[in-house]
Write an enzyme that holds these catalytic residues in place. Structure first.
Site, PDB file in Angstrom:
ATOM      1  N   THR A  66       0.818  -1.210   0.000  1.00  0.00           N
ATOM      2  CA  THR A  66       0.000   0.000   0.000  1.00  0.00           C
ATOM      3  C   THR A  66       0.855   1.265   0.000  1.00  0.00           C
ATOM      4  O   THR A  66       0.582   2.216  -0.750  1.00  0.00           O
ATOM      5  CB  THR A  66      -0.934   0.012   1.232  1.00  0.00           C
ATOM      6  OG1 THR A  66      -1.764  -1.153   1.197  1.00  0.00           O
ATOM      7  CG2 THR A  66      -1.795   1.259   1.253  1.00  0.00           C
ATOM      8  N   GLN A 102     -10.239   3.132  -2.458  1.00  0.00           N
ATOM      9  CA  GLN A 102      -9.735   2.833  -1.116  1.00  0.00           C
ATOM     10  C   GLN A 102      -8.348   3.459  -0.925  1.00  0.00           C
ATOM     11  O   GLN A 102      -7.471   3.335  -1.774  1.00  0.00           O
ATOM     12  CB  GLN A 102      -9.652   1.320  -0.908  1.00  0.00           C
ATOM     13  CG  GLN A 102      -9.216   0.925   0.498  1.00  0.00           C
ATOM     14  CD  GLN A 102      -9.330  -0.565   0.759  1.00  0.00           C
ATOM     15  OE1 GLN A 102      -9.910  -1.307  -0.026  1.00  0.00           O
ATOM     16  NE2 GLN A 102      -8.782  -1.008   1.876  1.00  0.00           N
ATOM     17  N   ASP A 103      -8.178   4.154   0.233  1.00  0.00           N
ATOM     18  CA  ASP A 103      -6.877   4.735   0.607  1.00  0.00           C
ATOM     19  C   ASP A 103      -6.408   5.827  -0.359  1.00  0.00           C
ATOM     20  O   ASP A 103      -5.233   5.888  -0.727  1.00  0.00           O
ATOM     21  CB  ASP A 103      -5.803   3.643   0.701  1.00  0.00           C
ATOM     22  CG  ASP A 103      -6.000   2.723   1.883  1.00  0.00           C
ATOM     23  OD1 ASP A 103      -6.966   2.928   2.636  1.00  0.00           O
ATOM     24  OD2 ASP A 103      -5.204   1.784   2.043  1.00  0.00           O
ATOM     25  N   TRP A 145      -8.061   3.396  13.468  1.00  0.00           N
ATOM     26  CA  TRP A 145      -7.088   2.434  12.953  1.00  0.00           C
ATOM     27  C   TRP A 145      -6.170   1.921  14.062  1.00  0.00           C
ATOM     28  O   TRP A 145      -5.825   0.747  14.109  1.00  0.00           O
ATOM     29  CB  TRP A 145      -6.296   3.114  11.835  1.00  0.00           C
ATOM     30  CG  TRP A 145      -5.277   2.276  11.140  1.00  0.00           C
ATOM     31  CD1 TRP A 145      -5.171   0.916  11.140  1.00  0.00           C
ATOM     32  CD2 TRP A 145      -4.222   2.755  10.318  1.00  0.00           C
ATOM     33  NE1 TRP A 145      -4.113   0.510  10.362  1.00  0.00           N
ATOM     34  CE2 TRP A 145      -3.512   1.620   9.840  1.00  0.00           C
ATOM     35  CE3 TRP A 145      -3.792   4.028   9.927  1.00  0.00           C
ATOM     36  CZ2 TRP A 145      -2.395   1.736   9.004  1.00  0.00           C
ATOM     37  CZ3 TRP A 145      -2.701   4.135   9.085  1.00  0.00           C
ATOM     38  CH2 TRP A 145      -2.016   3.012   8.636  1.00  0.00           C
TER      39      TRP A 145
END
Length: 422
Positions: A189, A241-242, A329
């Protein structure tokens, strides 16, 4: 490092710098472990053991620095504190932005670029990465790169040696950097970012950043920043996403558009968003949306997400997925939404747990303050111990530009508009 700056008095600003750098050290260590866990590596435990001493040293050092001002006060040691204004600059940018940089941000005619990027060959370089590579390392002077209109299909990395770069496009829909790296295709990621910056003092305006991998590819970052004292003005960040990885250090976003699905504003920076459009979009079937995912791991880190005077609205008119302001998170996750307009798309509970049906630890700090719009009601919000449906004025001031990112110390030099107080 001379914390006294040649004076007999200890600088509070310098202590805040040290807190930031130690907070980033811990974030970097945690990112390393997170990446190994994402890859299901058998080395996770081995690395944890190997890093234990350095992690404990960093955490202990941070704890000492976090308490040093109060200790010095108790010992009657004189401590220099800069008096912070409450109004911000007349153009609305925090004070760590120099007058020269402020002119560059506000006045297109004042933007004289040393380097020009143009796809058609009319500039110094055809790619952004070539331009970045040409920048001298650790420049103390502002270096302006003009990226002319066009879609630049490349993944750009500005490493930690590239200081004080300002990048200016021709508009967030006209100058666009586009990539498609994703976790699903085998890239960690952290490395999927279409554009990544680590060098301090980065400023960018009038550019768009997109990751076109799509929802089916899961984690796919459009922009990642670990740049300290950095500013993002009139930019767009577009992915699923992200989308936006505000990884570490002090960051300020103004008049930006941010779109995505799961955890699309995430990281462990000390970051303030002002006057931005934050737009969840329709994810894959059976997925939900979480706008933020803040990653504070240590209680003494001076990090958190503050979203002030922004607009939360659905990007898609057909948005049907359950959508939340965020989810915690890490154990000390910190996120505050204040004085913003929230649309009707929001699930009334507001926030979502990280692990389904398991309340987060009471060490998180999640709060809302003076928001408006059909999604702003807090009567049906989560009942977590770490969530506050409202804050006192004294509590919320900790999440302003002045307090969270020490913006009055550095944003005025950039000339970006900001609001330093409530």
């Amino acid at each position: 490092m001379d914390v006294n700056q040649g004076e007999k008095l200890l600088s509070a600003a310098k202590i805040n710098d040290i807190k930031t750098w130690l907070s980033t050290t811990l974030t970097d260590q945690e990112t390393c472990l997170d990446s190994l866990m994402d890859l299901n590596s058998t080395l996770v435990q081995e690395f944890k053991v190997a890093m234990q001493n350095s992690t404990e040293f960093s955490s202990n050092s941070l704890a000492i620095v976090a308490k040093i001002l109060s200790l010095l006060t108790n010992l009657n040691v004189p401590v220099h504190r800069r008096l912070l204004g409450v109004g911000g600059s007349e153009m609305g940018f925090p004070s760590w932005v120099s007058p020269g940089d402020r002119r560059l941000l506000q006045d297109r005619n004042a933007t004289v670029a040393q380097i020009v990027v143009a796809k058609d060959g009319t500039g110094d370089f055809k790619t952004i990465q070539e331009a970045v590579d040409s920048v001298l390392k650790k420049s103390e002077n502002r270096i302006v790169i003009h990226v002319k209109q066009g879609v630049y299909y490349e993944n750009v990395l500005m490493d930690k040696s590239k200081w004080n770069v300002m990048m200016v496009g021709d508009g967030k829909t006209k100058t666009v950097v586009s990539g498609n790296l994703s976790f699903a295709d085998g890239t960690p990621t952290f490395n999927t970012a279409t554009f990544a910056v680590a060098g301090k003092g980065f400023i960018v305006k009038d550019m768009g950043f997109i990751n076109t991998a799509g929802a089916i590819k899961h984690q796919a970052v459009a922009f990642r920043s670990g740049s300290d004292l950095s500013v993002y003005y009139r930019c767009s960040f577009d992915a699923f996403q992200d989308t936006l990885y505000a990884h570490s250090n002090r960051q300020f976003y103004r008049e930006c558009d941010i779109t995505g699905t799961i955890d699309f504003i995430f990281g462990n920076a000390a970051v303030v968003f002002q006057d931005c459009n934050i737009q969840p979009r329709q994810p894959m079937e059976n997925q939900f949306n979480t706008i933020t995912a803040q990653g504070k791991k240590d209680p003494n880190q001076n990090t958190g997400i503050s979203i002030q005077n922004c607009r939360f609205s659905a990007l898609d008119s057909n948005l049907t997925a359950q959508t939340y302001l965020g989810r915690p998170w890490k154990d000390y996750s910190t996120t505050v939404i204040l004085q913003s307009e929230i649309g009707s798309f929001l699930n009334p509970s507001g926030w979502k747990e990280w692990v389904t049906n398991v309340d987060p630890p009471n060490t998180i700090f999640y709060a809302e303050y003076q928001n408006s719009g059909p999604g702003s009601g807090v009567d049906q919000r989560v009942k977590w111990a770490g969530y506050k449906p409202t804050l006192t004025d004294n509590e919320v001031v900790k999440f302003t530009v002045t307090s969270l990112i020490q913006g009055d110390e550095w944003l005025p030099s950039t000339d970006v508009t900001f609001q330093s107080s409530l």
